[in-house]
Design a protein around this motif. Structure first.
Motif, mmCIF file in Angstrom:
data_model
loop_
_atom_site.group_PDB
_atom_site.id
_atom_site.type_symbol
_atom_site.label_atom_id
_atom_site.label_comp_id
_atom_site.label_asym_id
_atom_site.label_seq_id
_atom_site.Cartn_x
_atom_site.Cartn_y
_atom_site.Cartn_z
ATOM 1 N N ASP A 111 0.822 -1.209 0.000
ATOM 2 C CA ASP A 111 0.000 0.000 0.000
ATOM 3 C C ASP A 111 0.850 1.250 0.000
ATOM 4 N N GLU A 112 2.014 1.180 0.663
ATOM 5 C CA GLU A 112 2.944 2.311 0.651
ATOM 6 C C GLU A 112 3.433 2.605 -0.768
ATOM 7 N N ILE A 134 -4.614 -8.896 -9.538
ATOM 8 C CA ILE A 134 -5.210 -7.613 -9.163
ATOM 9 C C ILE A 134 -6.016 -7.770 -7.874
ATOM 10 N N VAL A 135 -6.773 -8.846 -7.768
ATOM 11 C CA VAL A 135 -7.550 -9.093 -6.547
ATOM 12 C C VAL A 135 -6.615 -9.219 -5.350
ATOM 13 N N ASP A 144 -9.883 3.913 -0.629
ATOM 14 C CA ASP A 144 -9.444 4.916 -1.613
ATOM 15 C C ASP A 144 -8.453 4.318 -2.612
ATOM 16 N N ASP A 145 -7.495 3.540 -2.104
ATOM 17 C CA ASP A 145 -6.510 2.920 -2.998
ATOM 18 C C ASP A 145 -7.171 1.862 -3.884
ATOM 19 N N GLN A 146 -8.145 1.140 -3.329
ATOM 20 C CA GLN A 146 -8.878 0.177 -4.146
ATOM 21 C C GLN A 146 -9.590 0.868 -5.305
ATOM 22 N N ASP A 151 -10.542 2.077 -10.938
ATOM 23 C CA ASP A 151 -10.805 3.092 -11.958
ATOM 24 C C ASP A 151 -9.818 3.011 -13.109
ATOM 25 N N ALA A 152 -8.646 2.429 -12.861
ATOM 26 C CA ALA A 152 -7.625 2.326 -13.909
ATOM 27 C C ALA A 152 -7.884 1.164 -14.859
ATOM 28 N N LEU A 153 -8.825 0.279 -14.505
ATOM 29 C CA LEU A 153 -9.062 -0.920 -15.306
ATOM 30 C C LEU A 153 -10.100 -0.675 -16.400
#
Length: 485
Positions: A111-112, A134-135, A144-146, A151-153
């Motif tokens: 996550d960092e 990806i999962v 938020d990171d999820q 959104d990038a997919l």
């Protein structure tokens, strides 16, 4: 596939053959010497050069060192940098964290890394990844990171990932990748080869072509090797594999890993409640789960939590270990109560205080030996209802024979040491009793915990230690009070 890359010249340090990469804590102490260099990890000299390049902010040098490295080795390098050096690394390296590197980075710092990646770089990275990767990447991230990754997919990939996230954690639905190569059951080898050659979006790696009926129910699969070796006119149904075993979408990860290991599977289709094909699990994912199961068992047996990592901070490590140390403190107090009952006996025969730790220690070690074997056997499903009592009987006999062997040795030692035949006999009998009880506790405790649905690896150690301490002290001190006073 590219040839194996050549590493940078490390001749300045070639005289030292003992170099290995081990994950470093925040202040990055020097790796311990004493182990021969591992050919499959970056050498100590290479890591030192990378750190020097980061500290000196020499981008060209850093790029030259990393350019020939495999994605997994770059992930190792990133993991073994301190947080401060990682930040400099991310801004200094001209290369990009692609999907392969991102999938290899340990989840404790993933996550960092995600937070530090520019949006376009993160988007490109996740688009390169299979849906199961990806999962695995986003399930531990905050919301938020999820959302940033989803959104990038592309819409198709996003729907597949979101669907996988609806399944329970540690289930086949979470493990599977949605990218599947299928063929109608009536096709021939030639039909299939022509399809594969003309298809533009095949998975990067796949091992079988799955045959489906008109309702998308998997009915068999064909290995690529047999497909390429057969004549074009051969019907696919004539060359299907005997190992075909569909897996339910709610099946547990541990059971899936066992099936892959037991039946030597390379891949397996995943079906929903209506037996329709929804994905596939490949051997690399199954073996990763098996490796994680082994790691969890070891960590739990040691009482350090099932998700402890070398990357954890001091406080994270502290809070993982405190609960089981507290449990051990409670069991130690219980054993002390037993000792307190025989306080007068100990004060009159001081030699008992000298010999008590021997009885407890031998029982504890014997119990741990049996416990380790039992927990592993339960995890691999080799200890079942059909053989459980044979194994229990075997462990009881082994405990008895071990007790007799060491009873003779310790009885003679105590006799000579304290010039007392009776004392030697007392500790000998106590040794036989405690080692036999330890062996039985080591297998019966995890069996009982497994029966009630608890994890044997997590709680067995504390119970077995309590049994061996209490029984050992009570047998030794009780016999001493009855015989010596």
């Amino acid at each position: 596939m590219q040839d194996e890359p050549q590493r940078p010249d490390l001749s300045d340090d070639a005289s030292d053959p003992r170099r290995s990469l081990a994950p470093q804590p925040e202040n990055e102490p020097e790796p311990e010497r004493g182990e021969e260099e591992d050919d499959f990890t970056p050498s100590r000299a290479l890591i030192d050069q990378i750190r020097d390049a980061i500290d000196a902010e020499e981008q060209d040098r850093l790029d030259a060192l990393l350019e020939p490295m495999h994605a997994a080795d770059i992930a190792d390098v990133i993991e073994n940098l301190s947080a401060a050096r990682r930040r400099v690394f991310m801004s200094l390296w001209s290369g990009e964290i692609d999907g392969e590197i991102l999938a290899e980075i340990d989840e404790s710092i993933r996550d960092e890394i995600v937070e530090q990646l520019p949006g376009d770089v993160l988007a490109d990275a996740v688009r390169e990844m299979d849906s199961d990767d990806i999962v695995d990447l986003i399930e531990e991230l905050d919301e938020d990171d999820q959302r940033k990754i989803l959104d990038a997919l592309d819409e198709t990939d996003r729907v597949a990932v979101e669907q996988s996230l609806t399944y329970p954690e540690y289930s086949a639905g979470r493990m599977m990748q949605s990218e599947v190569v299928t063929a109608p059951e009536h096709w021939t080898v030639g039909d299939t080869i022509d399809y594969l050659r003309g298809e533009e979006e095949l998975p990067d790696q796949f091992y079988h072509v799955i045959l489906t009926d008109p309702r998308r129910h998997p009915v068999g699969y064909v290995a690529l090797g047999r497909l390429l070796a057969a004549r074009r006119a051969t019907p696919l149904r004539e060359i299907v594999e005997d190992s075909f075993r569909p897996i339910g979408v709610f099946a547990e990860e541990a059971d899936i890993a066992y099936a892959f290991n037991q039946y030597h599977l390379i891949s397996a289709p995943v079906v929903d409640e209506d037996d329709r094909l929804v994905g596939v699990i490949t051997i690399d994912d199954a073996m990763e789960v098996l490796d994680e199961e082994h790691e969890e068992d070891i960590l739990r047996l040691a009482g350090v939590g099932d998700d402890s990592s070398i990357q954890d901070t001091v406080m994270e490590t502290l809070w993982q270990r405190i609960p089981w140390l507290a449990v051990n403190l409670g069991t130690a107090i219980l054993a002390s109560f037993v000792i307190a009952i025989f306080e007068t006996t100990i004060s009159e025969v001081v030699a008992l205080a000298v010999l008590m730790p021997i009885v407890a220690s031998m029982g504890g070690n014997a119990g741990t030996q049996t416990l380790t074997v039992a927990v592993r056997a339960l995890a691999t499903k080799s200890l079942t209802g059909s053989n459980v009592w044979r194994v229990v009987a075997r462990e009881a006999v082994v405990g008895l024979l071990n007790g007799v062997c060491f009873a003779v040795v310790m009885g003679i030692v105590a006799w000579i040491w304290f010039d007392g035949v009776s004392l030697g006999g007392v500790i000998a009998i106590a040794m036989v009793v405690n080692l036999m009880v330890a062996a039985l506790a080591g297998i019966l405790v995890p069996l009982a915990l497994d029966k009630v649905g608890a994890d044997p690896a997590l709680a067995s150690g504390a119970f077995v230690t309590t049994v061996t301490d209490v029984v050992g002290f009570f047998a030794f001190l009780g016999l001493a009070q009855a015989v010596l006073l």
